[in-house]
Each structure stands twice: as C-alpha cells, then as structure tokens.
Write an enzyme that holds these catalytic residues in place. Structure first.
Site, PDB file in Angstrom:
ATOM      1  N   HIS A   5      47.281  49.407  45.686  1.00 52.30           N
ATOM      2  CA  HIS A   5      47.814  48.267  44.943  1.00 52.30           C
ATOM      3  C   HIS A   5      48.831  48.769  43.929  1.00 52.30           C
ATOM      4  CE1 HIS A   5      44.176  45.377  45.659  1.00 52.30           C
ATOM      5  NE2 HIS A   5      44.551  45.999  46.767  1.00 52.30           N
ATOM      6  N   GLU A  59      49.150  48.299  40.780  1.00 49.42           N
ATOM      7  CA  GLU A  59      48.565  48.823  39.542  1.00 49.42           C
ATOM      8  C   GLU A  59      48.042  50.232  39.720  1.00 49.42           C
ATOM      9  OE1 GLU A  59      47.781  46.034  41.211  1.00 49.42           O
ATOM     10  OE2 GLU A  59      46.723  44.635  39.921  1.00 49.42           O
ATOM     11  N   CYS A  68      43.150  42.552  40.421  1.00 46.31           N
ATOM     12  CA  CYS A  68      41.887  42.314  41.118  1.00 46.31           C
ATOM     13  C   CYS A  68      40.778  43.131  40.437  1.00 46.31           C
ATOM     14  CB  CYS A  68      42.020  42.712  42.585  1.00 46.31           C
ATOM     15  SG  CYS A  68      42.089  44.508  42.851  1.00 46.31           S
TER      16      CYS A  68
END
Length: 158
Positions: free
Chosen positions: A55, A57, A85
């Site tokens: 992801h 991040e 998430c």
C-alpha cells in the site's frame, strides 16, 4: 499546521496517486514529511508487486525510515489521499508517526475513525492526530474515475 500547508503536501501525495493510476493500480498516494521536507513517498503497488502489503502508506513509511535510518518517525506527518486501512494504521502507530492527514474517508476499511479507529485506541494507548478532508473532492475524483473505468472494462469482458 494550517489547511493551506496541508494542501501543499497533499498535492505531492496526489501526484503519487497519479503514478499509481498510470500503472493501473488503485490510485492512492502518500508522502511522509518531516521538517518541511518529503522524506518518503509511495503509491499503491499491490498489483505491480503482487504483494497485498504494498500500500502507498507502507511504501512511504519504509522510504522515510530508510531516509532517516530509523524506524521512529516521531517528528513526521503522513499525507495520504485515502484513509488508511487497519494494516497501514498499525504501521503508522508502530512507526510513531504523530499526525496523519488524508483526503477521503473510507467507511468500509478506514482505520482512522471511519470503520474502526486505531489512531485513538485506549487499548493501544494511541493518540495520533488526524486531519481529514484535505483536497477531498480531488482525491475522491481520481478514485471514482478509476473504479468507473474498471467496472466498464469488466462489463465489456463479459
């Protein structure tokens, strides 16, 4: 920090989202900022790397830790186009990032207050500052366009 400053840094995160879009990835982008400098950047790479943890991040946090040669990102702010998430919120917590700024909320998987809240969890003793809605319509627009195109493609393949 003022909204105008958040918007400046969010523009960099949005550029990362555009890079993801160019790769047919879900267009999410992130930058980690410390002392008015980007120390890590990332965009979604799940499909490219065939890695469910790739992801935006996670990639930005790893890059920031490598830049500082420390996993403790105690003076950093993470800018992300979409609410993190649970996995990413956990990484934010573990890397000690004190402030998260995001563009659009995620009622299904958002872990900064929408679906669950890792950022303010008494069991974790977490108290991460959260600023939301920065460049919200822009961040939402790129996601909506991506998923509309994906649905159209999937309908044509049937």
């Amino acid at each position: 920090m003022q909204v105008a400053t958040h918007e400046i840094w969010m523009e960099y995160a949005f550029r990362e989202a555009e890079r993801a879009l160019e790769k047919d990835e879900v267009p999410i982008g992130a930058v980690v900022v410390s002392n008015e400098k980007i120390i890590g950047r990332g965009h979604n790479m799940v499909e490219t790397l065939q890695d469910p943890t790739a992801h935006a991040e996670m990639i930005a946090i790893t890059a920031a830790a490598n830049t500082l040669e420390s996993w403790r990102l105690e003076d950093a702010v993470l800018y992300i186009t979409k609410e993190p998430c649970p996995m990413c919120a956990g990484a934010i917590y573990l890397s000690r990032i004190p402030h998260v700024v995001f563009g659009v909320s995620d009622s299904r998987m958002g872990a900064c207050g929408s679906a669950i809240d890792v950022t303010h969890n008494s069991n974790l003793h977490s108290n991460i500052a959260v600023t939301l809605g920065i460049l919200e319509s822009k961040c939402l627009g790129i996601l909506q366009a991506f998923f509309k195109k994906l649905r159209t493609k999937n309908n044509q393949e049937r």
